[in-house]
Design a protein around this motif. Sequence first.
Motif, PDB file in Angstrom:
ATOM      1  N   ILE A   1       0.746  -1.255   0.107  1.00 34.28           N
ATOM      2  CA  ILE A   1      -0.179  -0.184  -0.032  1.00 34.28           C
ATOM      3  C   ILE A   1       0.996   1.178   0.072  1.00 34.28           C
ATOM      4  O   ILE A   1       2.105   1.215   0.702  1.00 34.28           O
ATOM      5  CB  ILE A   1      -0.933   0.090   1.269  1.00 34.28           C
ATOM      6  CG1 ILE A   1      -0.082  -0.106   2.560  1.00 34.28           C
ATOM      7  CG2 ILE A   1      -1.892  -1.059   1.041  1.00 34.28           C
ATOM      8  CD1 ILE A   1      -1.179  -0.110   3.969  1.00 34.28           C
ATOM      9  N   ASN A   2       0.453   2.284  -0.586  1.00 34.86           N
ATOM     10  CA  ASN A   2       1.394   3.637  -0.797  1.00 34.86           C
ATOM     11  C   ASN A   2       0.494   4.697  -1.102  1.00 34.86           C
ATOM     12  O   ASN A   2      -0.473   4.667  -1.905  1.00 34.86           O
ATOM     13  CB  ASN A   2       2.437   3.323  -1.570  1.00 34.86           C
ATOM     14  CG  ASN A   2       2.302   2.765  -3.071  1.00 34.86           C
ATOM     15  OD1 ASN A   2       1.616   1.909  -3.511  1.00 34.86           O
ATOM     16  ND2 ASN A   2       2.422   3.798  -3.927  1.00 34.86           N
ATOM     17  N   VAL A  17       4.977   1.124   1.391  1.00 40.25           N
ATOM     18  CA  VAL A  17       5.955   1.381   0.453  1.00 40.25           C
ATOM     19  C   VAL A  17       5.876   2.779   0.005  1.00 40.25           C
ATOM     20  O   VAL A  17       6.625   3.373  -0.869  1.00 40.25           O
ATOM     21  CB  VAL A  17       6.288   0.368  -0.649  1.00 40.25           C
ATOM     22  CG1 VAL A  17       6.431  -0.791  -0.155  1.00 40.25           C
ATOM     23  CG2 VAL A  17       4.965   0.572  -1.435  1.00 40.25           C
ATOM     24  N   GLY A  18       5.004   3.655   0.680  1.00 42.93           N
ATOM     25  CA  GLY A  18       4.838   5.146   0.111  1.00 42.93           C
ATOM     26  C   GLY A  18       5.816   6.055   0.374  1.00 42.93           C
ATOM     27  O   GLY A  18       7.086   5.747   0.892  1.00 42.93           O
ATOM     28  N   THR A  55       2.815   9.192   3.553  1.00 47.08           N
ATOM     29  CA  THR A  55       1.598   9.265   4.195  1.00 47.08           C
ATOM     30  C   THR A  55       1.457   8.161   4.881  1.00 47.08           C
ATOM     31  O   THR A  55       1.614   6.966   4.299  1.00 47.08           O
ATOM     32  CB  THR A  55       0.458   9.280   3.382  1.00 47.08           C
ATOM     33  OG1 THR A  55       0.675  10.491   2.267  1.00 47.08           O
ATOM     34  CG2 THR A  55      -0.831   9.539   3.851  1.00 47.08           C
ATOM     35  N   SER A  56       1.147   8.046   6.316  1.00 49.69           N
ATOM     36  CA  SER A  56       0.684   7.029   7.021  1.00 49.69           C
ATOM     37  C   SER A  56      -0.890   6.392   6.294  1.00 49.69           C
ATOM     38  O   SER A  56      -1.426   7.322   5.943  1.00 49.69           O
ATOM     39  CB  SER A  56       0.476   7.149   8.449  1.00 49.69           C
ATOM     40  OG  SER A  56       1.928   7.675   8.990  1.00 49.69           O
ATOM     41  N   LEU A  57      -1.093   5.100   6.450  1.00 49.15           N
ATOM     42  CA  LEU A  57      -2.068   4.504   6.133  1.00 49.15           C
ATOM     43  C   LEU A  57      -3.004   3.367   6.941  1.00 49.15           C
ATOM     44  O   LEU A  57      -2.156   2.756   7.600  1.00 49.15           O
ATOM     45  CB  LEU A  57      -1.794   3.664   4.577  1.00 49.15           C
ATOM     46  CG  LEU A  57      -1.236   4.725   3.402  1.00 49.15           C
ATOM     47  CD1 LEU A  57      -0.744   3.756   2.249  1.00 49.15           C
ATOM     48  CD2 LEU A  57      -2.137   5.701   2.892  1.00 49.15           C
ATOM     49  N   ASN A  90      -1.209  -2.703  -4.394  1.00 51.50           N
ATOM     50  CA  ASN A  90      -0.727  -3.394  -5.027  1.00 51.50           C
ATOM     51  C   ASN A  90      -0.649  -2.629  -6.658  1.00 51.50           C
ATOM     52  O   ASN A  90      -0.751  -3.322  -7.699  1.00 51.50           O
ATOM     53  CB  ASN A  90      -0.981  -4.839  -5.432  1.00 51.50           C
ATOM     54  CG  ASN A  90      -0.740  -5.679  -4.054  1.00 51.50           C
ATOM     55  OD1 ASN A  90      -0.059  -5.291  -3.134  1.00 51.50           O
ATOM     56  ND2 ASN A  90      -1.079  -7.058  -4.355  1.00 51.50           N
ATOM     57  N   GLY A  91      -0.304  -1.420  -6.509  1.00 53.57           N
ATOM     58  CA  GLY A  91      -0.158  -0.622  -7.865  1.00 53.57           C
ATOM     59  C   GLY A  91      -1.364  -0.304  -8.468  1.00 53.57           C
ATOM     60  O   GLY A  91      -1.370   0.320  -9.615  1.00 53.57           O
TER      61      GLY A  91
END
Length: 552
Positions: free
Chosen positions: A163-164, A222-223, A226-228, A193-194
């Motif tokens: 996630i990103n 993998v951003g 930003t926290s997700l 996943n993209g």
Amino acid sequence: MAAAVLIFLLCLTAGALTVRCEDPYLYYTWNVTYGTLSPLGIPQQVILINGQFPGPTINSTTNNNVVVNVFNNLDEPFLLTWNGIQHRKNSWQDGVLGTMCPIAPGTNYTYRFQVKDQIGTYMYYPTTGLHRAAGGFGGLNVHSRIVIPVPYAQPEDDFYVLINDWYGKSHSELRKMLDSGRTLARPQGVLINGKSGKPDGKGEPLFTLKSGKTYKFRICNVGLRTSLNFRIQGHTMKLVEMEGSHVVQNVYQSLDVHIGQCFAVLVTADQTPKDYYMVASSRFLKGSPLISTAIIRYADGQGVPASPELPKAPVGWAWSLNQFRTLRWNLTASAARPNPQGSYHYGEINITRTFKFANSASKVDGKLRYAINGVSHTNPATPPKFAEYYGIPEKVFKYDVMGVEAAAKISKVSIETNVLNVTFHDFVEIIFENRENTMQSWHLDGYSFFAVAIEPGTWTPEKRKNYNLQDGVSRHTIQVFPKSWAAILLTFDNAGMWNIRSEMRERAYLGQELYVSVYSPRRSLKEEYNLPDNAPLCGVVANLPKPEPYNA
């Protein structure tokens, strides 16, 4: 897997004959190229690995030797880091500009490293420029050996969920923004996943589940900044591992995953057979949250669509702080070795040295820079590790330009190569003090550390009485909330030069990182490997003869 088991059994048999067997090797060839995809619905340039976005997943097992031959077909120098892999005695393979010359366009470099005494969920991503904003990232599994039990039943299948946050501009455009003195500001979307999905019932499922079966989901952020929050509609998640450590198995409705962090959870397909949404949404951003969904489908669900009503994310960072406090090391589980992972009593070791690192944002010559204790790091043309190995550090950088006690007020920022000298085998305490109103996320290469506390306010020595000295999780990344501090403990027992950085790429690119030189005066292969023969050279060492190698 069958080949690895056969090799293990052969080596076990050969042991009686004093025959030595190496741990298995895994070989990969990766072609890094540009491509055009539409993660947010609009075509844009992305970075592909073997034509994939995200890149291929590395599936390894404890003690495997991993060999990755990376061909750089971009128009810029390129590096990959293996986030969380400890690279024992081998900072040469760390994939950061302080320890490696980048892979020049049109050339290749072969990474060689061993996932020694590790298990868990990790990731890789680019460390050059703003390449991470375009892709080049993927998952890296280190499975337990079959002879080491794990504290849960074998799941039906194992899924990676990357996630990103995502920007609509290219990595080169974003880099120009930072170089001009501006910030990246708010991203335009969130990917799973993209891809960026909407709860419209359309699209193919990302994963298909069998009713009644339990699955492992490996979730990594993998951003860039930003926290997700991650959650699965109608399902709970049992946390079993994070960043290389088995943890106490608490059950969560959702998890905040900060930049650079990974969690492994078990999810049982025990709901009405149909489709359900996985949801990733932004945390701590001004304005409405950014949301993305992806479908998981029950194999016997007969195509019944998921409900458009999504589970809500938590509000405020106090919830996230409380989540941190529930994370506990599983002291009875074996890790990569048969002995319980909690048998290392870190809370009984005397602290040798304390470092206090305070982040800051300010303008230098009218341009935005981020700093640690008033020093904003810049990468010289010669990696500091190379200069140190060749015995000419004074030609490239100075040690200890930064004080290790954060001043009460940081009024002036200097731009320098920031390398701290630390003593081999010291047991240290590092305090990350966040004086800003933004989230922070810190990562240490080459090590796992014990995350013993996160609290609001300002750290003082009296705060040590609040440390978790029993079962703090051994990990490699820790978040720090606004106007708060975090404390970690570790032993500097891995010789080399190692990067401490903000996991927020914008901040690291503009100076919020440093290196620690963990130098062993013995110059022995028992403590540190030699410079690899295939390492590209750059800067002032490019034409120098290689020094005498370390002795055995």
